[in-house]
Design an enzyme around this catalytic site. Structure first.
Site, PDB file in Angstrom:
ATOM      1  CG  ASP A 124      13.090  23.457  -2.357  1.00  0.00           C
ATOM      2  OD1 ASP A 124      12.786  24.500  -2.982  1.00  0.00           O
ATOM      3  OD2 ASP A 124      12.801  23.273  -1.172  1.00  0.00           O
ATOM      4  CB  CYS A 153      16.613   2.408 -29.235  1.00  0.00           C
ATOM      5  SG  CYS A 153      16.005   1.812 -30.837  1.00  0.00           S
ATOM      6  CG  ASP A 165      13.246  28.043  -5.061  1.00  0.00           C
ATOM      7  OD1 ASP A 165      12.643  29.122  -5.208  1.00  0.00           O
ATOM      8  OD2 ASP A 165      12.966  27.217  -4.173  1.00  0.00           O
TER       9      ASP A 165
END
Length: 718
Positions: A610, A32, A433
Site C-alpha cells: 500500500d 499494439c 506488506d
C-alpha cells in the site's frame, strides 16, 4: 536504485558497460503488439544497437547502443519503420492517452452504421427500381464520409507502413474497406442491386470497439510516475547565508541550499538536518506507521512529512536524483515485461497481413482464371478480405477483460490493467506488506485499557484527543466515541508539537501526549492532575477475514510471506498472528530485489502492498494488488485495487482471473474456428461482402456473449 532504472531515467545515460549508452524515445503512434515488434526490429537492425525494448503503456522505447549511434540516427530508423519519435527527457512524463483519439471515430461509425442499417432494411425487404436507388444514394451520402472519417486510424497506420515499404494488420483492413466502399459506390452509380456500405461501417464499428476497449484498459494501467510527483512538495523556503528567506520552486532547488521545513510540510528534496530536531512520517517511503526522530546530521528524504517542529535541512539531491525519482525509475524499468498473449499477438501480426493478402490475391486470380470476370472476382476477393478481418480475435481478450473487471468492480475490486488478469491467473507465490495491507494501517487503542478507564478519565481523554489530528489522537477519539463516551468541557487547550495536548479541566491540568519513557511500542499518556498517569497502548489490528483469506490463497496454490519496511518487533507480532514467514526493515530496493530473486527461481510473484515504498515492488511483480487506502503511488502502480476492508478480495481476484483466462482461451478457439469455416466459403464465392460483414460481426457477438458469462460467476474457487 538499479542500473536499469537509472538508464531509463535520462535520454542519454551511461550504463555499466562503458561501450554502450542508453536512449529513451517517446513513440506516440505505437498502439499494439505489432507496433511494438516493428519498433524493436527497426531499431535492432541499426548497426551499433545492442538492444531495443518497447514499453506499450508508456508509449516509449529504450535503446542500448554504442557512442557511434546518435539520437537522430535512432529517430530516423523509427521513421523508416513508420513511427515518429522524439527523445524522452524524463520518466516523469505522463503518457499520451491511447483511447481519446478513438472515441470520435467510434461514435461516427456507430451512428452511421445504425442509420445505414435502417435504410438497408427496405432494400433487404425487396425494394427495387427508383426506391432501391434512393436508399442506396442515401446510404452513400452517410456511409462514404463516415467511412472516410471512422477509418482514419486504420488508413493512417496502413499508409505509414506502406510508405516505408512495410505492411501491418491495418493494411488488409484498409484495402478491404476501401474496395468495398468503392465498389458499393460504383453499384450505386450504375443502379446495381447491391451495395455494402452497411457492411463496411459494421466492420469499422467492431474493429474500433475492440481497439478502444484495449486502449481503455491500457490507459488505466499505470499512472504511478504522475502520482509520485504529487508526493514531493512543490517547493521550499530557502534560508540564505545572511538569514534572509525566499520561496524556491522544487525545480530551482540546488545541492548546498538550506531549506526551512515547518511542521506539517513535506520535504521538497533529499538532504541532511542542519539545525533542529523533529519527527518525520516516512510511511510513504518505508511503510513504517510510526514517525521516526530526525536530529542534526540525520539524512532525510523528499516526500517525507515533518510532523513536530521546524527543521533546517541542507539540500543534497534534487529532482531526479531524489529517492522519489529513484522509485519512479524502478517502476518504469519494471513495467516493460510482456505478457504471453501480447507475444502471441506480436507473432500473429507478422503473419496476418501477408496471409490475408495472399488469400485474397489467390481468390481473385483463381476466379479470373475460371472466367468469372473482373467484377465478380473482385467482389469475392473483397468478401475474403472482410471475412478474415480479425474482429473476433481482436475482441477475444479485451472483452473478457472488461467483463471480468466489471464483475470484480461490483465486489469493490478495481482492475486497472486488463493484462493483469492474465498475469494474476498465473501467480504461484505472494509477498504481502504489513502496515495498511495485512493490517488496517491505523492505530487502535488497547480495548482492555479503555475499559479500565474511569468515566471522567474517558471523557477527558476524548476531549483532548478530539482537538488533535495526530494519528494516535484520531484512533483514541474514534474508539472512545464508539463506546458512547461524551467529551468533557476543557479550557485553555494547547497542542505542543512533539509533546501532545494540554488543557485545564475544572482548574485541574490535564494532558495527552508522548509518554515520558519509551514504552516499546505506540502509546499515549493520559494525565489528570496528580492522579496516576494512564498509559494507553496502541496496535495496528489485522484486517477482517485475514486468516481465512490467506488460507484460501494457500488452497489456490499461492503460499504467502510478509515483506515489510516496519521494525522487527512489529513484524514479528503479525507474523506470529498469521503464521507467515517474514522479512522486516525492507527498503524499496530490498523489496524489488526479493521479487527478482523469486522470479529468477521460476516463481510468478503477486505483490500486495500500500505504500510508496511498495511502488517498485508492485511494478516489478508478475501481478500486484493494493488496498484502496494505499498511497497514490501504491494505487497507481498496482494492477488491482480493492476498496473494502476484507482481504477476501485477494482470493476473489485470483479466482476471477483464472476463470477469465479460461474464457479467453475459449474465445480464441471460437475465433479461429470461425475463420477455418468461413474463409473457404468466401473463397468458393458463396459469400457476398455483406454476408461476410454479417458473419464477421456474428463471430464477434459470439465472442462477446461467451465473455458475458463472466459477469454471472461468483465465489472464490478457481
Amino acid at each position: 536504485m538499479t542500473r536499469a532504472a537509472r538508464r531509463d531515467a535520462d535520454p542519454v545515460a551511461q550504463p555499466q558497460d562503458a561501450r554502450l549508452v542508453h536512449t529513451a524515445l517517446a513513440v506516440p503512434a505505437m498502439h499494439c503488439a505489432g507496433c511494438m515488434g516493428k519498433v524493436e526490429r527497426g531499431l535492432a537492425a541499426l548497426p551499433g544497437v545492442a538492444q531495443a525494448r518497447a514499453n506499450l503503456t508508456a508509449r516509449s522505447v529504450g535503446v542500448d547502443h554504442t557512442d557511434a549511434v546518435t539520437v537522430p540516427d535512432l529517430v530516423a530508423a523509427l521513421a523508416r519503420a513508420g513511427f515518429a519519435a522524439q527523445p524522452r527527457a524524463s520518466v516523469l512524463v505522463e503518457p499520451v492517452s491511447a483511447v481519446r483519439p478513438l472515441l470520435a471515430p467510434l461514435a461516427v461509425a456507430a451512428f452511421a452504421c445504425m442509420n445505414v442499417m435502417l435504410l438497408s432494411v427496405s432494400v433487404w425487404s425487396g425494394a427495387d427500381g427508383a426506391t432501391r436507388d434512393l436508399f442506396h444514394w442515401l446510404s452513400a451520402l452517410i456511409g462514404v464520409p463516415a467511412t472516410a472519417y471512422a477509418g482514419r486510424p486504420f488508413f493512417a497506420s496502413a499508409w505509414s507502413a506502406l510508405r516505408h515499404g512495410r505492411t501491418n494488420m491495418d493494411v488488409p483492413i484498409s484495402i478491404g474497406v476501401t474496395l468495398a466502399t468503392g465498389l458499393s459506390f460504383y453499384e450505386t452509380v450504375t443502379h446495381g442491386a447491391e451495395a455494402w456500405f452497411d457492411g463496411t461501417l459494421m466492420l469499422l464499428l467492431f474493429l474500433l470497439a475492440g481497439r478502444a476497449l484495449d486502449a481503455m484498459m491500457r490507459d488505466r494501467a499505470r499512472a504511478g510516475v504522475d502520482a509520485l510527483l504529487r508526493q514531493a512538495a512543490p517547493g521550499a523556503m530557502v534560508v540564505a547565508d545572511d538569514g534572509a528567506t525566499a520561496w524556491y520552486a522544487a525545480t530551482d532547488l540546488a545541492p548546498g541550499m538550506v531549506m526551512r521545513v515547518a511542521a506539517g510540510e513535506r520535504l521538497a528534496a533529499d538532504g541532511v538536518v542542519l539545525r533542529g530536531s523533529s519527527r518525520l512520517d516516512r510511511s510513504l517511503l518505508t511503510g513504517e506507521s510510526a514517525a521516526v526522530p530526525a536530529a542534526d546530521g540525520d539524512r532525510v528524504l523528499a516526500g517525507t512529512l515533518n510532523t513536530d517542529a521546524p527543521i533546517d535541512v541542507r539540500v543534497l539531491a534534487t529532482g531526479e536524483d531524489t529517492a522519489l525519482a529513484d522509485i519512479a525509475r524502478l517502476m518504469e524499468a519494471a513495467g516493460q515485461s510482456r505478457s504471453r498473449y501480447v507475444r502471441i499477438a506480436d507473432r500473429a501480426s507478422r503473419l496476418y497481413a501477408p496471409a490475408v493478402h495472399s488469400l485474397a490475391a489467390l481468390t481473385f486470380a483463381g476466379w479470373m482464371l475460371a472466367g468469372a470476370g473482373i467484377y465478380k472476382a473482385l467482389v469475392i476477393a473483397i468478401a475474403v478480405l472482410i471475412i478474415t478481418c480479425p474482429c473476433a480475435l481482436g475482441l477475444a481478450v479485451p472483452v473478457a477483460q472488461v467483463v471480468a473487471a466489471g464483475a470484480l468492480m461490483k465486489r469493490g475490486i478495481l482492475v486497472k490493467d486488463g493484462s493483469a488478469l492474465e498475469r494474476l491467473a498465473e501467480v504461484d507465490r505472494m509477498l504481502i506488506d504489513k502496515t495498511g495491507t495485512l493490517t488496517e494501517g491505523r492505530p487502535v487503542p488497547d480495548a482492555a485499557t479503555l475499559a479500565a478507564l474511569r468515566a471522567d478519565e474517558a471523557a477527558v481523554g476524548l476531549a483532548l484527543a478530539s482537538h488533535s489530528r495526530h494519528p494516535l489522537s484520531l484512533g483514541l477519539a474514534e474508539a472512545l466515541g464508539a463506546r458512547g463516551v461524551r467529551a468533557a468541557e476543557l479550557s485553555d487547550v494547547h497542542e505542543t508539537p512533539g509533546r501532545g495536548m494540554t488543557a485545564q479541566w475544572h482548574d485541574v491540568p490535564v494532558s495527552l501526549g508522548r509518554p515520558a519513557a519509551a514504552s516499546g511500542g505506540m502509546a499515549a499518556a493520559l494525565a489528570i492532575g496528580t492522579a496516576p498517569v494512564r498509559l494507553i497502548g496502541f496496535a495496528d489490528a489485522l484486517r477482517p477475514d485475514c486468516t481465512d483469506a490467506l488460507a484460501e490463497l494457500a488452497r489456490q496454490g499461492i503460499p504467502a510471506s510478509i515483506l515489510s519496511g516496519d521494525g522487527v518487533a512489529a513484524v514479528a507480532t503479525v507474523a506470529h498472528q498469521t503464521g507467515l514467514t517474514a522479512q522486516a526493515n525492507a527498503s524499496p530496493q530490498d523489496k524489488h530485489e526479493a521479487i527478482e530473486r523469486l522470479s529468477a527461481a521460476g516463481h510468478r510473484v503477486l505483490m500486495v502492498g500500500d505504500g510508496l515504498n511498495d511502488g517498485p515492488a508492485l511494478a516489478a511483480a508478475h501481478a500486484s494488488i493494493a488496498p484502496g487506502s494505499a498511497s497514490d503511488v501504491g494505487r497507481q502502480a498496482a494492477d488491482v485495487v480493492f476498496t473494502g476492508a476484507s482481504l477476501r478480495a485477494l482470493p476473489q481476484s485470483v479466482a476471477m482471473a483464472r476463470r477469465t483466462m479460461r474464457v479467453v482461451r475459449q474465445n480464441f478457439t471460437l475465433a479461429i474456428g470461425y475463420n477455418l469455416l468461413a474463409v473457404p466459403l468466401a473463397m468458393a464465392g458463396l459469400v457476398t461482402p455483406l454476408i461476410a460483414a454479417v458473419a464477421m460481426s456474428t463471430s464477434s457477438l459470439v465472442v462477446v456473449a461467451n465473455s458475458l458469462r463472466l459477469s454471472f460467476t461468483d465465489g472464490e474457487r478457481a
